[in-house]
Design a protein around this motif. Structure first.
Motif, PDB file in Angstrom:
ATOM      1  N   PHE A 160      11.331   0.437  -7.973  1.00 19.05           N
ATOM      2  CA  PHE A 160      11.322  -0.211  -6.852  1.00 19.05           C
ATOM      3  C   PHE A 160      11.561  -1.962  -6.985  1.00 19.05           C
ATOM      4  O   PHE A 160      10.960  -2.574  -7.954  1.00 19.05           O
ATOM      5  CB  PHE A 160       9.677  -0.116  -6.354  1.00 19.05           C
ATOM      6  N   ASP A 161      12.540  -2.213  -6.278  1.00 19.50           N
ATOM      7  CA  ASP A 161      12.617  -3.728  -6.098  1.00 19.50           C
ATOM      8  C   ASP A 161      12.287  -4.531  -4.830  1.00 19.50           C
ATOM      9  O   ASP A 161      13.041  -4.065  -3.905  1.00 19.50           O
ATOM     10  CB  ASP A 161      14.354  -3.854  -6.371  1.00 19.50           C
ATOM     11  N   VAL A 162      11.119  -5.042  -4.879  1.00 17.91           N
ATOM     12  CA  VAL A 162      10.549  -5.523  -3.527  1.00 17.91           C
ATOM     13  C   VAL A 162      10.670  -7.260  -3.854  1.00 17.91           C
ATOM     14  O   VAL A 162      10.293  -7.815  -4.693  1.00 17.91           O
ATOM     15  CB  VAL A 162       9.148  -5.083  -3.583  1.00 17.91           C
ATOM     16  N   LEU A 163      11.257  -7.613  -2.688  1.00 18.84           N
ATOM     17  CA  LEU A 163      11.177  -8.861  -2.399  1.00 18.84           C
ATOM     18  C   LEU A 163      10.605  -9.351  -1.212  1.00 18.84           C
ATOM     19  O   LEU A 163      11.212  -9.176  -0.095  1.00 18.84           O
ATOM     20  CB  LEU A 163      12.852  -9.522  -2.451  1.00 18.84           C
ATOM     21  N   TYR A 164       9.488 -10.314  -1.167  1.00 19.28           N
ATOM     22  CA  TYR A 164       8.872 -10.565  -0.037  1.00 19.28           C
ATOM     23  C   TYR A 164       8.919 -12.048   0.239  1.00 19.28           C
ATOM     24  O   TYR A 164       9.058 -13.009  -0.779  1.00 19.28           O
ATOM     25  CB  TYR A 164       7.264 -10.541  -0.146  1.00 19.28           C
ATOM     26  N   SER A 165       9.461 -12.297   1.566  1.00 17.26           N
ATOM     27  CA  SER A 165       9.880 -13.633   1.820  1.00 17.26           C
ATOM     28  C   SER A 165       8.627 -14.213   2.158  1.00 17.26           C
ATOM     29  O   SER A 165       7.607 -13.834   2.891  1.00 17.26           O
ATOM     30  CB  SER A 165      10.956 -13.652   3.090  1.00 17.26           C
ATOM     31  N   GLN A 196       0.715  -1.324   0.188  1.00 13.66           N
ATOM     32  CA  GLN A 196      -0.124  -0.002   0.000  1.00 13.66           C
ATOM     33  C   GLN A 196       0.919   1.306  -0.079  1.00 13.66           C
ATOM     34  O   GLN A 196       0.504   2.304  -0.585  1.00 13.66           O
ATOM     35  CB  GLN A 196      -0.906   0.038   1.128  1.00 13.66           C
ATOM     36  N   ALA A 197       1.892   1.226   0.712  1.00 11.83           N
ATOM     37  CA  ALA A 197       2.921   2.435   0.898  1.00 11.83           C
ATOM     38  C   ALA A 197       3.639   2.545  -0.319  1.00 11.83           C
ATOM     39  O   ALA A 197       3.774   3.557  -0.997  1.00 11.83           O
ATOM     40  CB  ALA A 197       3.904   2.050   2.068  1.00 11.83           C
ATOM     41  N   VAL A 198       4.105   1.268  -0.965  1.00  7.74           N
ATOM     42  CA  VAL A 198       4.804   1.490  -2.367  1.00  7.74           C
ATOM     43  C   VAL A 198       3.925   1.991  -3.457  1.00  7.74           C
ATOM     44  O   VAL A 198       4.209   2.962  -4.420  1.00  7.74           O
ATOM     45  CB  VAL A 198       5.427   0.215  -2.773  1.00  7.74           C
ATOM     46  N   SER A 199       2.659   1.427  -3.617  1.00  7.77           N
ATOM     47  CA  SER A 199       1.590   1.859  -4.582  1.00  7.77           C
ATOM     48  C   SER A 199       1.603   3.374  -4.658  1.00  7.77           C
ATOM     49  O   SER A 199       1.147   4.016  -5.542  1.00  7.77           O
ATOM     50  CB  SER A 199       0.327   1.059  -4.499  1.00  7.77           C
ATOM     51  N   LEU A 200       1.713   4.130  -3.350  1.00  6.31           N
ATOM     52  CA  LEU A 200       1.312   5.655  -3.245  1.00  6.31           C
ATOM     53  C   LEU A 200       2.577   6.287  -4.235  1.00  6.31           C
ATOM     54  O   LEU A 200       2.079   7.321  -4.735  1.00  6.31           O
ATOM     55  CB  LEU A 200       1.406   6.088  -2.025  1.00  6.31           C
ATOM     56  N   PHE A 201       3.611   5.917  -4.529  1.00 10.84           N
ATOM     57  CA  PHE A 201       4.818   6.381  -5.246  1.00 10.84           C
ATOM     58  C   PHE A 201       4.923   5.938  -6.407  1.00 10.84           C
ATOM     59  O   PHE A 201       5.733   6.517  -7.145  1.00 10.84           O
ATOM     60  CB  PHE A 201       6.007   6.371  -4.355  1.00 10.84           C
ATOM     61  N   VAL A 212       4.968   4.953   8.871  1.00  9.45           N
ATOM     62  CA  VAL A 212       6.312   4.585   8.939  1.00  9.45           C
ATOM     63  C   VAL A 212       7.179   4.346   7.386  1.00  9.45           C
ATOM     64  O   VAL A 212       8.113   5.115   7.207  1.00  9.45           O
ATOM     65  CB  VAL A 212       6.980   3.409   9.753  1.00  9.45           C
ATOM     66  N   PHE A 213       6.435   3.552   6.844  1.00  8.66           N
ATOM     67  CA  PHE A 213       6.838   3.165   5.174  1.00  8.66           C
ATOM     68  C   PHE A 213       6.813   4.376   4.376  1.00  8.66           C
ATOM     69  O   PHE A 213       7.687   4.260   3.708  1.00  8.66           O
ATOM     70  CB  PHE A 213       6.174   1.876   4.963  1.00  8.66           C
ATOM     71  N   ILE A 214       5.761   5.007   4.619  1.00 10.33           N
ATOM     72  CA  ILE A 214       5.507   6.258   3.670  1.00 10.33           C
ATOM     73  C   ILE A 214       6.488   7.205   3.993  1.00 10.33           C
ATOM     74  O   ILE A 214       7.222   7.707   2.904  1.00 10.33           O
ATOM     75  CB  ILE A 214       4.300   6.865   3.945  1.00 10.33           C
ATOM     76  N   ASN A 215       6.855   7.353   5.393  1.00 10.35           N
ATOM     77  CA  ASN A 215       8.005   8.553   5.755  1.00 10.35           C
ATOM     78  C   ASN A 215       9.185   8.073   5.000  1.00 10.35           C
ATOM     79  O   ASN A 215      10.146   8.801   4.349  1.00 10.35           O
ATOM     80  CB  ASN A 215       7.991   8.745   6.981  1.00 10.35           C
TER      81      ASN A 215
END
Length: 276
Positions: A193-198, A179-184, A215-218
């Motif tokens: 963005f390189d996102v790796l979810y375990s 949700q935070a990443v999608s805002l940007f 926190v993530f947005i900031n």
């Protein structure tokens, strides 16, 4: 232990002279205090010493107590080190809370009558026959709107002063990050963005979704501006089974943080930006 507090290299330090153990320049003040204590055979209580260990500054309290034999002959010193880093950090946060409370109080005092006066002007204009003065009407509405904005800002100050209550909920932490990443995403064309979810990260976990999202947005907003809106942000999650905790790592391709600023990262409102 003292070895951990001082970040001493190596493990075999028992039986060695303090001069050999504290030979690095960053331990100079401790070494000098011990040397003077031995020479003058005096007692020292809670002398504050700051040591830069690279990642952050460590605040220590140094105490010296002379050891004497039965004939009162001096035979050495007991050296005690206390780590004051967390205590000092807590004191700084407490000081910021007091500032926040005072600022909120001082702003709120004149703000309420300003807003009420503007609302009375608007109400009066509506009662008048004919078309109201457009400039006065627009001005009064602007005052009311901006007063509400300032009031919201004051509430944020008050929330910091009180420290907002944590509302724990069953949460998918990956969903919060997304949700935070999608805002940007898409907003900054030169940011990747390189996102790796375990898959090892349990779901759901107990956390406050709103505060975690903030926190993530900031962090992402700071990262983007640190890279001048051009670069790569990497996000990786993992689960540390032994400690039973979720680890979230966020890195950007910016110039990084200077050593002198690392110890200030968790101070309220600390920023290296020109505009704060």
């Amino acid at each position: 232990s003292a070895r951990e507090m001082l970040a001493l290299p190596g493990k075999n330090i028992i039986g060695k002279s303090y001069k050999d153990i504290l030979s690095l320049s960053k331990y100079g003040e401790i070494s000098k205090s011990i040397e003077l204590g031995i020479q003058k055979k005096y007692r020292l209580s809670d002398k504050e010493i700051n040591i830069n260990s690279g990642a952050q500054d460590t605040a220590l309290a140094l105490s010296l107590s002379p050891l004497r034999q039965s004939n009162n002959k001096f035979s050495g010193l007991i050296v005690v080190l206390d780590n004051l880093t967390q205590l000092i950090k807590a004191q700084k946060i407490a000081a910021w809370k007091e500032v926040a409370q005072r600022v909120a109080h001082e702003i709120k005092n004149p703000l309420t009558p300003i807003q009420l006066s503007a609302e009375r002007i608007i109400k009066h204009l509506k009662k008048k026959k004919g078309k109201p003065d457009e400039i006065i009407d627009d001005g009064a509405n602007t005052i009311v709107q901006e007063a509400r904005t300032i009031k919201a800002l004051v509430d944020e100050f008050s929330n910091f002063a009180r420290m907002p209550k944590v509302h724990m909920q069953s949460t998918d932490i990956h969903e919060i990050i997304e949700q935070a990443v999608s805002l940007f995403k898409g907003l900054f064309k030169d940011i990747e963005f390189d996102v790796l979810y375990s898959l090892s990260v349990p779901s759901p976990i107990q956390t406050d979704p709103e505060q975690m999202k903030r926190v993530f947005i900031n962090i992402l907003d700071n990262a983007i501006h640190a890279m001048n809106k051009k670069g790569e942000i990497k996000i990786q999650t993992s689960f540390e089974k032994k400690e039973q905790r979720v680890k979230i790592e966020i890195a950007d391709s910016g110039h990084g943080i200077s050593l002198k600023d690392k110890g200030k990262l968790f101070l309220p409102h600390f920023s290296t930006k020109k505009k704060g």
